[in-house]
Design a protein around this motif. Sequence first.
Motif, short mmCIF file in Angstrom:
data_model
loop_
_atom_site.label_atom_id
_atom_site.label_comp_id
_atom_site.label_asym_id
_atom_site.label_seq_id
_atom_site.Cartn_x
_atom_site.Cartn_y
_atom_site.Cartn_z
N PHE A 29 20.36 -29.90 -8.07
CA PHE A 29 20.92 -28.57 -7.85
C PHE A 29 20.92 -27.73 -9.13
O PHE A 29 20.78 -26.51 -9.09
N GLY A 30 21.10 -28.38 -10.28
CA GLY A 30 21.01 -27.67 -11.55
C GLY A 30 19.62 -27.13 -11.78
O GLY A 30 19.45 -25.99 -12.24
N PHE A 31 18.60 -27.91 -11.46
CA PHE A 31 17.22 -27.49 -11.60
C PHE A 31 16.94 -26.25 -10.73
O PHE A 31 16.19 -25.37 -11.12
N ILE A 75 25.55 -25.61 0.07
CA ILE A 75 25.28 -24.92 -1.20
C ILE A 75 24.18 -23.87 -1.06
O ILE A 75 24.30 -22.76 -1.60
N ILE A 76 23.12 -24.20 -0.35
CA ILE A 76 21.95 -23.32 -0.32
C ILE A 76 21.70 -22.74 1.08
O ILE A 76 21.65 -21.52 1.26
N LEU A 77 21.55 -23.59 2.05
CA LEU A 77 21.08 -23.17 3.37
C LEU A 77 22.03 -22.22 4.10
O LEU A 77 21.68 -21.07 4.40
N LEU A 78 23.23 -22.66 4.38
CA LEU A 78 24.17 -21.85 5.17
C LEU A 78 24.63 -20.58 4.47
O LEU A 78 24.70 -19.53 5.11
N TYR A 149 31.16 -18.91 -4.56
CA TYR A 149 31.90 -20.17 -4.50
C TYR A 149 32.79 -20.25 -3.27
O TYR A 149 33.00 -21.34 -2.72
N PHE A 150 33.29 -19.12 -2.82
CA PHE A 150 34.06 -19.11 -1.57
C PHE A 150 33.17 -19.43 -0.38
O PHE A 150 33.58 -20.13 0.54
N GLN A 151 31.94 -18.93 -0.40
CA GLN A 151 31.00 -19.25 0.67
C GLN A 151 30.67 -20.75 0.66
O GLN A 151 30.69 -21.41 1.70
N VAL A 152 30.39 -21.28 -0.50
CA VAL A 152 30.07 -22.70 -0.64
C VAL A 152 31.26 -23.56 -0.21
O VAL A 152 31.10 -24.53 0.54
N GLY A 153 32.45 -23.21 -0.68
CA GLY A 153 33.65 -23.95 -0.30
C GLY A 153 33.90 -23.89 1.19
O GLY A 153 34.24 -24.90 1.83
N PHE A 154 33.73 -22.71 1.76
CA PHE A 154 33.91 -22.54 3.21
C PHE A 154 32.97 -23.45 3.99
O PHE A 154 33.41 -24.19 4.88
N TRP A 155 31.68 -23.41 3.65
CA TRP A 155 30.72 -24.22 4.40
C TRP A 155 30.95 -25.71 4.17
O TRP A 155 30.73 -26.53 5.07
N THR A 156 31.42 -26.08 2.99
CA THR A 156 31.75 -27.49 2.72
C THR A 156 32.88 -27.94 3.64
O THR A 156 32.82 -29.02 4.25
#
Length: 178
Positions: A29-31, A75-78, A149-156
């Motif tokens: 993910f860093g890459f 992280i990426i798709l949703l 980060y809110f989007q990532v946290g939400f989807w997680t």
Amino acid sequence: MYSILFFTLFLFLLFFTKSRIFIIFGIFFGFLGYFKSFLVSLILLLFLRINIGGIHCKHYITCFLLTFVVLFSSIILLPKLLFVAPILIISICTICMIINYKIGPIASPFRPSPDSILIKKCRNTGFVIIFIFIIFVSFFHKFSLFATYFQVGFWTIVLHTAQLFIAKISKKEECANA
């Protein structure tokens, strides 16, 4: 040639412990430029999985793949497919918080069953984790710095709740077939 490469990669991954697998995910993910989003998703997912549980794979490679799919999707798709407004994040996460509390924890079949005190503690901790996320979204949603980060946290949280629900259904089917 490809089969040798695939087999070598498989053996390489097999020798890593689960904790080291996160290093591989972090590098990946860093890459791609998503390291901070990876950390947000990983921290939330780890705290939720430790306390609420979920699907437990029988084989290491399926665990690796399932974890990768959840992380990649959250992280990426949703987040790329659908931007969720803060009010919906708060509403849906509140529903997820209640679902996690009601049906969690789902313990691994490879570990002893938790007693009622531990179950209550895990439920409460999972509830608080999602509640803290909701508080952050409530107070800081106007800062564009946190939007990703809110989007990532939400989807997680949503994906964790979905896999928890699937684990609960699977566990009921196993009990019915036993």
